[in-house]
Design an enzyme around this catalytic site. Structure first.
Site, short mmCIF file in Angstrom:
data_model
loop_
_atom_site.label_atom_id
_atom_site.label_comp_id
_atom_site.label_asym_id
_atom_site.label_seq_id
_atom_site.Cartn_x
_atom_site.Cartn_y
_atom_site.Cartn_z
NE ARG A 196 -8.63 12.58 3.06
CZ ARG A 196 -8.97 11.40 3.00
NH1 ARG A 196 -9.69 10.98 2.07
NH2 ARG A 196 -8.35 10.35 3.42
CG HIS A 209 -12.75 4.00 2.78
ND1 HIS A 209 -13.33 5.07 3.44
CD2 HIS A 209 -11.60 4.32 3.21
CE1 HIS A 209 -12.62 6.16 3.90
NE2 HIS A 209 -11.22 5.70 3.65
NE ARG A 241 -6.36 1.43 0.28
CZ ARG A 241 -6.85 1.76 1.13
NH1 ARG A 241 -6.03 1.32 2.42
NH2 ARG A 241 -8.15 2.00 1.46
CD GLU A 293 -9.16 -0.58 4.31
OE1 GLU A 293 -8.41 -0.52 5.26
OE2 GLU A 293 -9.08 0.30 3.53
CG ASN A 323 -1.66 0.98 1.19
OD1 ASN A 323 -1.76 1.91 0.29
ND2 ASN A 323 -2.55 1.17 2.32
#
Ligand code: AMP
Length: 404
Positions: A240, A180, A92, A378, A8
Protein backbone atom coordinates in the site's frame (compact mmCIF):
# COMPACT_ATOMS: atom_id res chain seq x y z
CA UNK A 1 -8.11 -26.95 30.91
CA UNK A 2 -10.04 -23.77 30.06
CA UNK A 3 -8.93 -22.29 26.76
CA UNK A 4 -9.66 -19.22 24.65
CA UNK A 5 -9.56 -19.35 20.87
CA UNK A 6 -8.39 -16.21 19.05
CA UNK A 7 -9.40 -15.86 15.39
CA UNK A 8 -8.03 -13.44 12.79
CA UNK A 9 -9.83 -14.06 9.49
CA UNK A 10 -8.79 -12.48 6.18
CA UNK A 11 -9.86 -13.00 2.58
CA UNK A 12 -7.69 -16.06 1.90
CA UNK A 13 -6.58 -17.19 5.35
CA UNK A 14 -7.90 -17.79 8.86
CA UNK A 15 -5.23 -17.45 11.53
CA UNK A 16 -5.92 -18.79 15.00
CA UNK A 17 -4.25 -19.17 18.37
CA UNK A 18 -5.24 -21.00 21.51
CA UNK A 19 -4.48 -19.70 25.02
CA UNK A 20 -4.98 -21.62 28.24
CA UNK A 21 -6.42 -19.76 31.22
CA UNK A 22 -4.07 -20.19 34.16
CA UNK A 23 -4.39 -19.09 37.77
CA UNK A 24 -5.38 -15.45 38.47
CA UNK A 25 -6.49 -14.95 34.89
CA UNK A 26 -3.03 -15.35 33.37
CA UNK A 27 -2.99 -16.62 29.81
CA UNK A 28 -0.50 -19.01 28.25
CA UNK A 29 -0.18 -19.51 24.51
CA UNK A 30 -0.70 -23.18 23.59
CA UNK A 31 -0.62 -23.14 19.81
CA UNK A 32 -0.74 -21.05 16.64
CA UNK A 33 -2.15 -22.13 13.33
CA UNK A 34 -3.63 -20.99 10.07
CA UNK A 35 -5.75 -22.23 7.23
CA UNK A 36 -4.42 -20.51 4.16
CA UNK A 37 -4.92 -20.81 0.41
CA UNK A 38 -8.71 -20.71 0.95
CA UNK A 39 -10.39 -21.26 -2.42
CA UNK A 40 -7.07 -21.97 -4.15
CA UNK A 41 -4.69 -24.39 -2.34
CA UNK A 42 -6.13 -24.90 1.15
CA UNK A 43 -3.59 -25.90 3.75
CA UNK A 44 -3.73 -26.23 7.52
CA UNK A 45 -0.53 -25.50 9.38
CA UNK A 46 -0.10 -25.32 13.14
CA UNK A 47 2.66 -25.37 15.69
CA UNK A 48 2.83 -25.58 19.47
CA UNK A 49 3.99 -22.93 21.91
CA UNK A 50 7.67 -23.80 21.30
CA UNK A 51 7.31 -23.90 17.52
CA UNK A 52 7.02 -27.72 17.42
CA UNK A 53 4.97 -28.71 14.33
CA UNK A 54 1.45 -29.98 15.06
CA UNK A 55 -0.09 -30.10 11.59
CA UNK A 56 0.76 -29.45 7.95
CA UNK A 57 -1.85 -30.86 5.60
CA UNK A 58 -3.39 -29.94 2.29
CA UNK A 59 -7.13 -30.13 1.49
CA UNK A 60 -8.95 -30.46 -1.84
CA UNK A 61 -10.07 -27.04 -3.05
CA UNK A 62 -13.78 -28.00 -3.05
CA UNK A 63 -13.69 -28.84 0.69
CA UNK A 64 -12.45 -25.35 1.68
CA UNK A 65 -14.06 -22.91 -0.77
CA UNK A 66 -14.50 -20.03 1.70
CA UNK A 67 -13.77 -18.62 5.17
CA UNK A 68 -16.63 -20.40 7.01
CA UNK A 69 -15.46 -23.74 5.58
CA UNK A 70 -11.88 -22.96 6.66
CA UNK A 71 -13.11 -22.11 10.16
CA UNK A 72 -15.04 -25.39 10.15
CA UNK A 73 -11.94 -27.43 9.22
CA UNK A 74 -9.77 -25.67 11.82
CA UNK A 75 -12.49 -26.05 14.49
CA UNK A 76 -12.89 -29.75 13.76
CA UNK A 77 -9.14 -30.29 13.98
CA UNK A 78 -9.00 -28.49 17.35
CA UNK A 79 -11.98 -30.38 18.77
CA UNK A 80 -11.54 -33.86 17.32
CA UNK A 81 -7.78 -34.26 17.28
CA UNK A 82 -6.54 -31.98 20.05
CA UNK A 83 -9.65 -32.19 22.27
CA UNK A 84 -9.65 -28.39 22.63
CA UNK A 85 -13.08 -27.01 23.58
CA UNK A 86 -12.70 -23.27 24.07
CA UNK A 87 -14.79 -21.42 26.67
CA UNK A 88 -14.89 -18.36 24.40
CA UNK A 89 -13.69 -17.05 21.04
CA UNK A 90 -12.06 -13.64 20.56
CA UNK A 91 -12.07 -12.17 17.04
CA UNK A 92 -9.97 -9.48 15.45
CA UNK A 93 -12.43 -7.16 13.69
CA UNK A 94 -10.89 -4.36 11.72
CA UNK A 95 -13.67 -1.81 12.08
CA UNK A 96 -15.71 -0.82 15.10
CA UNK A 97 -16.99 2.33 13.36
CA UNK A 98 -17.48 5.53 15.32
CA UNK A 99 -19.31 3.86 18.21
CA UNK A 100 -17.20 0.97 19.51
CA UNK A 101 -14.39 2.26 21.70
CA UNK A 102 -13.79 -1.12 23.37
CA UNK A 103 -14.29 -4.83 22.73
CA UNK A 104 -17.85 -6.11 22.81
CA UNK A 105 -19.59 -9.39 23.54
CA UNK A 106 -21.21 -10.53 20.29
CA UNK A 107 -24.88 -11.21 19.70
CA UNK A 108 -27.03 -10.95 16.57
CA UNK A 109 -27.60 -7.22 17.19
CA UNK A 110 -23.84 -6.55 17.37
CA UNK A 111 -23.28 -8.50 14.12
CA UNK A 112 -25.95 -6.41 12.42
CA UNK A 113 -24.27 -3.19 13.62
CA UNK A 114 -20.83 -4.41 12.50
CA UNK A 115 -22.26 -5.23 9.08
CA UNK A 116 -23.00 -1.52 8.67
CA UNK A 117 -19.22 -0.90 8.71
CA UNK A 118 -18.55 -3.24 5.76
CA UNK A 119 -18.57 -0.23 3.44
CA UNK A 120 -15.86 1.40 5.61
CA UNK A 121 -13.55 -1.65 5.27
CA UNK A 122 -14.85 -3.72 2.34
CA UNK A 123 -11.73 -5.84 2.00
CA UNK A 124 -11.53 -6.89 5.66
CA UNK A 125 -14.81 -6.52 7.55
CA UNK A 126 -16.82 -9.17 5.65
CA UNK A 127 -14.08 -11.76 6.22
CA UNK A 128 -13.79 -10.84 9.91
CA UNK A 129 -17.55 -11.27 10.34
CA UNK A 130 -17.92 -14.53 8.47
CA UNK A 131 -16.44 -16.90 11.15
CA UNK A 132 -18.39 -14.97 13.80
CA UNK A 133 -21.62 -15.78 11.94
CA UNK A 134 -20.74 -19.42 11.43
CA UNK A 135 -19.82 -19.93 15.11
CA UNK A 136 -22.98 -18.06 16.17
CA UNK A 137 -25.03 -20.46 14.04
CA UNK A 138 -23.23 -23.63 15.14
CA UNK A 139 -22.62 -22.81 18.82
CA UNK A 140 -25.17 -20.13 19.74
CA UNK A 141 -24.31 -19.94 23.44
CA UNK A 142 -20.53 -19.97 23.08
CA UNK A 143 -19.40 -16.46 24.07
CA UNK A 144 -17.69 -14.55 21.27
CA UNK A 145 -15.94 -11.19 21.62
CA UNK A 146 -15.12 -8.69 18.87
CA UNK A 147 -11.89 -6.72 19.36
CA UNK A 148 -11.47 -3.76 17.02
CA UNK A 149 -8.41 -2.27 15.34
CA UNK A 150 -10.07 1.13 15.53
CA UNK A 151 -11.23 1.12 19.19
CA UNK A 152 -7.97 2.23 20.82
CA UNK A 153 -7.97 5.42 18.70
CA UNK A 154 -11.46 6.54 19.71
CA UNK A 155 -9.75 8.77 22.31
CA UNK A 156 -8.71 11.18 19.51
CA UNK A 157 -9.87 14.77 19.80
CA UNK A 158 -12.49 16.05 17.36
CA UNK A 159 -9.83 17.94 15.43
CA UNK A 160 -7.76 14.75 14.97
CA UNK A 161 -10.88 12.77 14.01
CA UNK A 162 -11.94 15.06 11.13
CA UNK A 163 -11.11 15.66 7.50
CA UNK A 164 -11.75 19.10 6.05
CA UNK A 165 -14.88 17.95 4.22
CA UNK A 166 -18.57 18.82 4.66
CA UNK A 167 -19.90 17.68 8.02
CA UNK A 168 -22.49 15.32 6.53
CA UNK A 169 -19.71 12.97 5.39
CA UNK A 170 -18.20 12.93 8.90
CA UNK A 171 -21.65 12.07 10.26
CA UNK A 172 -21.83 9.21 7.73
CA UNK A 173 -18.57 7.82 9.11
CA UNK A 174 -15.91 9.39 6.89
CA UNK A 175 -13.44 10.02 9.73
CA UNK A 176 -9.81 9.50 10.64
CA UNK A 177 -10.17 6.27 12.61
CA UNK A 178 -6.63 4.92 12.78
CA UNK A 179 -5.81 1.19 12.82
CA UNK A 180 -3.38 -1.33 14.42
CA UNK A 181 -5.12 -0.34 17.68
CA UNK A 182 -4.70 -3.76 19.31
CA UNK A 183 -0.95 -3.56 18.75
CA UNK A 184 -0.74 -0.03 20.19
CA UNK A 185 -2.91 -0.98 23.13
CA UNK A 186 -0.59 -3.90 23.92
CA UNK A 187 2.46 -1.59 23.76
CA UNK A 188 0.74 1.05 25.92
CA UNK A 189 -0.17 -1.63 28.44
CA UNK A 190 3.28 -3.21 28.68
CA UNK A 191 5.41 -0.04 28.39
CA UNK A 192 5.21 0.73 32.12
CA UNK A 193 7.23 -2.46 32.75
CA UNK A 194 9.74 -1.77 29.95
CA UNK A 195 10.11 1.97 30.44
CA UNK A 196 8.48 3.09 33.68
CA UNK A 197 10.01 6.56 33.52
CA UNK A 198 8.46 7.53 30.20
CA UNK A 199 5.42 5.26 29.70
CA UNK A 200 3.01 7.90 30.93
CA UNK A 201 4.66 10.61 28.86
CA UNK A 202 4.66 11.47 25.15
CA UNK A 203 5.57 8.38 23.14
CA UNK A 204 5.65 7.63 19.41
CA UNK A 205 5.16 3.95 18.53
CA UNK A 206 6.16 2.78 15.05
CA UNK A 207 4.34 -0.43 14.09
CA UNK A 208 6.45 -1.46 11.08
CA UNK A 209 5.20 -4.70 9.53
CA UNK A 210 3.63 -5.60 6.17
CA UNK A 211 1.07 -3.03 7.27
CA UNK A 212 2.76 -0.03 8.85
CA UNK A 213 1.60 2.94 10.87
CA UNK A 214 2.67 5.16 13.74
CA UNK A 215 0.75 6.26 16.79
CA UNK A 216 1.21 9.16 19.20
CA UNK A 217 0.55 8.11 22.80
CA UNK A 218 0.03 10.59 25.62
CA UNK A 219 -0.45 9.16 29.09
CA UNK A 220 -0.92 5.73 27.50
CA UNK A 221 -3.79 6.93 25.27
CA UNK A 222 -3.78 7.38 21.50
CA UNK A 223 -3.98 11.04 20.47
CA UNK A 224 -3.01 10.75 16.79
CA UNK A 225 -2.31 8.11 14.14
CA UNK A 226 -0.77 8.15 10.68
CA UNK A 227 -3.68 6.05 9.40
CA UNK A 228 -7.06 7.57 8.75
CA UNK A 229 -10.34 6.50 7.14
CA UNK A 230 -8.74 3.32 5.84
CA UNK A 231 -5.51 1.44 6.42
CA UNK A 232 -4.17 2.96 3.17
CA UNK A 233 -3.00 6.24 4.67
CA UNK A 234 0.25 7.26 6.35
CA UNK A 235 3.45 5.25 5.95
CA UNK A 236 4.30 3.25 2.81
CA UNK A 237 3.64 -0.45 3.43
CA UNK A 238 4.40 -3.78 1.78
CA UNK A 239 1.86 -3.23 -1.00
CA UNK A 240 0.00 0.00 0.00
CA UNK A 241 1.31 3.44 -0.89
CA UNK A 242 0.64 5.29 2.35
CA UNK A 243 -0.04 9.02 2.06
CA UNK A 244 -0.88 9.93 -1.51
CA UNK A 245 -2.46 12.98 -3.10
CA UNK A 246 -6.13 12.18 -3.89
CA UNK A 247 -5.37 13.80 -7.25
CA UNK A 248 -3.42 10.65 -8.15
CA UNK A 249 -6.62 8.63 -7.75
CA UNK A 250 -8.48 11.11 -9.98
CA UNK A 251 -5.69 10.77 -12.56
CA UNK A 252 -5.96 6.96 -12.52
CA UNK A 253 -9.70 7.21 -13.14
CA UNK A 254 -9.79 10.01 -15.70
CA UNK A 255 -6.54 9.44 -17.63
CA UNK A 256 -6.00 5.70 -17.19
CA UNK A 257 -9.71 4.76 -17.31
CA UNK A 258 -9.45 2.65 -14.17
CA UNK A 259 -12.64 1.52 -12.44
CA UNK A 260 -13.20 1.86 -8.68
CA UNK A 261 -12.36 -1.79 -8.12
CA UNK A 262 -9.21 -1.53 -10.27
CA UNK A 263 -8.07 1.45 -8.24
CA UNK A 264 -8.87 -0.40 -5.03
CA UNK A 265 -6.81 -3.43 -6.09
CA UNK A 266 -4.00 -1.20 -7.25
CA UNK A 267 -3.83 0.74 -3.96
CA UNK A 268 -4.05 -2.33 -1.72
CA UNK A 269 -1.94 -4.76 -3.72
CA UNK A 270 0.42 -3.11 -6.21
CA UNK A 271 1.93 -0.08 -4.48
CA UNK A 272 4.14 0.51 -1.44
CA UNK A 273 7.52 -1.23 -1.23
CA UNK A 274 6.43 -3.69 -3.93
CA UNK A 275 5.35 -1.03 -6.41
CA UNK A 276 8.26 1.30 -5.77
CA UNK A 277 10.97 -1.38 -5.86
CA UNK A 278 9.49 -3.65 -8.51
CA UNK A 279 11.36 -6.33 -6.52
CA UNK A 280 9.33 -7.37 -3.48
CA UNK A 281 6.98 -6.30 -0.71
CA UNK A 282 9.20 -8.14 1.79
CA UNK A 283 11.74 -6.01 3.64
CA UNK A 284 14.20 -8.92 3.98
CA UNK A 285 14.31 -9.32 0.19
CA UNK A 286 14.72 -5.58 -0.33
CA UNK A 287 17.57 -5.45 2.16
CA UNK A 288 19.30 -8.34 0.37
CA UNK A 289 18.78 -6.85 -3.12
CA UNK A 290 21.43 -4.91 -5.08
CA UNK A 291 18.71 -3.30 -7.25
CA UNK A 292 18.77 0.53 -7.17
CA UNK A 293 14.95 0.63 -6.98
CA UNK A 294 14.99 -1.65 -3.91
CA UNK A 295 17.33 0.87 -2.30
CA UNK A 296 14.99 3.72 -3.28
CA UNK A 297 12.04 1.87 -1.69
CA UNK A 298 13.96 1.49 1.60
CA UNK A 299 15.06 5.15 1.45
CA UNK A 300 11.44 6.21 0.93
CA UNK A 301 10.21 4.02 3.81
CA UNK A 302 12.79 5.47 6.22
CA UNK A 303 12.25 9.05 5.02
CA UNK A 304 8.48 8.83 5.51
CA UNK A 305 8.91 7.41 9.03
CA UNK A 306 11.04 10.46 9.82
CA UNK A 307 8.47 12.88 8.32
CA UNK A 308 5.62 11.27 10.23
CA UNK A 309 7.63 11.29 13.48
CA UNK A 310 7.86 15.08 13.11
CA UNK A 311 4.09 15.29 12.60
CA UNK A 312 3.31 13.11 15.62
CA UNK A 313 5.81 14.96 17.83
CA UNK A 314 3.94 18.16 16.89
CA UNK A 315 0.65 16.52 17.91
CA UNK A 316 2.27 15.55 21.24
CA UNK A 317 4.05 18.92 21.63
CA UNK A 318 7.26 17.08 22.45
CA UNK A 319 8.64 13.59 22.71
CA UNK A 320 9.73 11.46 25.69
CA UNK A 321 10.32 8.08 24.01
CA UNK A 322 10.22 6.27 20.66
CA UNK A 323 9.23 2.59 20.29
CA UNK A 324 9.75 0.17 17.39
CA UNK A 325 7.47 -2.84 17.00
CA UNK A 326 6.12 -5.46 14.48
CA UNK A 327 8.07 -7.56 11.93
CA UNK A 328 10.44 -4.88 10.59
CA UNK A 329 10.52 -2.81 13.80
CA UNK A 330 11.38 -5.82 15.97
CA UNK A 331 13.84 -7.54 13.63
CA UNK A 332 15.59 -5.15 11.26
CA UNK A 333 18.54 -3.49 13.01
CA UNK A 334 19.50 -1.75 9.77
CA UNK A 335 16.08 -0.08 9.31
CA UNK A 336 16.11 0.98 12.98
CA UNK A 337 19.63 2.40 12.52
CA UNK A 338 18.48 4.36 9.45
CA UNK A 339 15.38 5.66 11.27
CA UNK A 340 17.61 6.54 14.25
CA UNK A 341 19.66 8.76 11.90
CA UNK A 342 16.46 10.42 10.63
CA UNK A 343 15.53 11.17 14.25
CA UNK A 344 18.99 12.59 15.00
CA UNK A 345 17.65 16.14 15.12
CA UNK A 346 15.46 15.10 18.08
CA UNK A 347 18.72 14.20 19.88
CA UNK A 348 18.24 10.47 19.26
CA UNK A 349 21.49 8.45 19.42
CA UNK A 350 21.27 4.70 18.96
CA UNK A 351 23.74 2.26 20.50
CA UNK A 352 24.87 0.08 17.53
CA UNK A 353 25.66 -2.94 19.72
CA UNK A 354 22.34 -2.91 21.57
CA UNK A 355 20.52 -2.22 18.30
CA UNK A 356 22.16 -5.12 16.50
CA UNK A 357 21.10 -7.55 19.23
CA UNK A 358 17.46 -6.33 19.20
CA UNK A 359 17.76 -5.24 22.86
CA UNK A 360 14.80 -3.63 24.63
CA UNK A 361 16.60 -0.29 25.04
CA UNK A 362 18.64 0.48 21.92
CA UNK A 363 19.59 4.13 22.52
CA UNK A 364 22.78 5.37 24.16
CA UNK A 365 22.67 6.80 27.69
CA UNK A 366 23.32 10.30 26.27
CA UNK A 367 20.42 10.06 23.76
CA UNK A 368 17.92 12.86 24.52
CA UNK A 369 15.09 10.46 23.66
CA UNK A 370 15.24 6.80 24.76
CA UNK A 371 14.42 4.35 21.97
CA UNK A 372 12.93 0.92 22.68
CA UNK A 373 12.13 -2.29 20.79
CA UNK A 374 8.96 -3.87 22.18
CA UNK A 375 7.58 -7.03 20.52
CA UNK A 376 3.86 -6.64 20.00
CA UNK A 377 1.24 -9.32 20.72
CA UNK A 378 -2.16 -8.50 19.25
CA UNK A 379 -3.47 -12.05 19.81
CA UNK A 380 -2.66 -11.97 23.52
CA UNK A 381 -4.44 -8.61 23.71
CA UNK A 382 -7.53 -10.19 22.10
CA UNK A 383 -7.38 -13.18 24.48
CA UNK A 384 -7.08 -10.82 27.48
CA UNK A 385 -10.07 -8.75 26.33
CA UNK A 386 -12.09 -11.89 25.72
CA UNK A 387 -11.36 -13.29 29.17
CA UNK A 388 -12.05 -9.92 30.84
CA UNK A 389 -15.46 -9.62 29.14
CA UNK A 390 -16.28 -13.20 30.07
CA UNK A 391 -15.40 -12.66 33.72
CA UNK A 392 -17.15 -9.29 33.93
CA UNK A 393 -20.37 -10.29 32.17
CA UNK A 394 -22.51 -12.33 34.58
CA UNK A 395 -24.72 -13.72 31.80
CA UNK A 396 -21.79 -15.56 30.20
CA UNK A 397 -21.14 -18.78 31.98
CA UNK A 398 -17.90 -20.15 30.55
CA UNK A 399 -18.86 -23.72 31.36
CA UNK A 400 -22.40 -23.47 30.00
CA UNK A 401 -21.57 -24.66 26.48
CA UNK A 402 -18.27 -25.56 24.94
CA UNK A 403 -17.59 -26.28 21.30
CA UNK A 404 -18.25 -30.02 21.34
P1 AMP B 1 4.58 -8.43 10.13
O1 AMP B 1 3.48 -7.97 9.21
O2 AMP B 1 4.59 -7.70 11.45
O3 AMP B 1 4.65 -9.91 10.28
O4 AMP B 1 5.95 -8.01 9.41
C1 AMP B 1 6.32 -8.51 8.16
C2 AMP B 1 7.51 -7.71 7.62
O5 AMP B 1 8.61 -7.83 8.55
C3 AMP B 1 8.02 -8.19 6.28
O6 AMP B 1 8.31 -7.08 5.44
C4 AMP B 1 9.31 -8.90 6.63
O7 AMP B 1 10.23 -8.85 5.58
C5 AMP B 1 9.78 -8.06 7.80
N1 AMP B 1 10.80 -8.75 8.58
C6 AMP B 1 10.65 -9.81 9.38
N2 AMP B 1 11.86 -10.20 9.88
C7 AMP B 1 12.78 -9.34 9.37
C8 AMP B 1 14.20 -9.20 9.48
N3 AMP B 1 14.93 -10.01 10.24
N4 AMP B 1 14.80 -8.19 8.80
C9 AMP B 1 14.06 -7.35 8.03
N5 AMP B 1 12.73 -7.43 7.89
C10 AMP B 1 12.09 -8.41 8.55
Amino acid sequence: MDTILVVNAGSSSVKFQVFSVEGEGRLRRQLKGQMDGIGSRPRLRASGANGDPLADRAYPIETVPDVPAAMGVAGEWLRDELRIHPIAVGHRVVHGGPEYDRPVLIDHGVVARLERFVSLAPLHQPHNLSPIRSILAGFPTLPQVACFDTAFHRTHSAVADHYAIPHQLHAEGVRRYGFHGLSYEYIAKTLPQTAPGVAKGRVIVAHLGSGASMCALKGGQSVESTMGFTALDGLPMGTRPGQIDPGVVLYLISERGMSASNVQNFLYRDCGLKGLSGVSNDMRELEASQDAKAKLAIDYFVYRIGLNAGMLAAALQGLDAFVFTAGIGENSASIRARVGEQLGWFGVKLDPTENSRNARLISRPDSLIPVYVVPTDEELMIAQHTLALLVNTPSTNPRQERVS
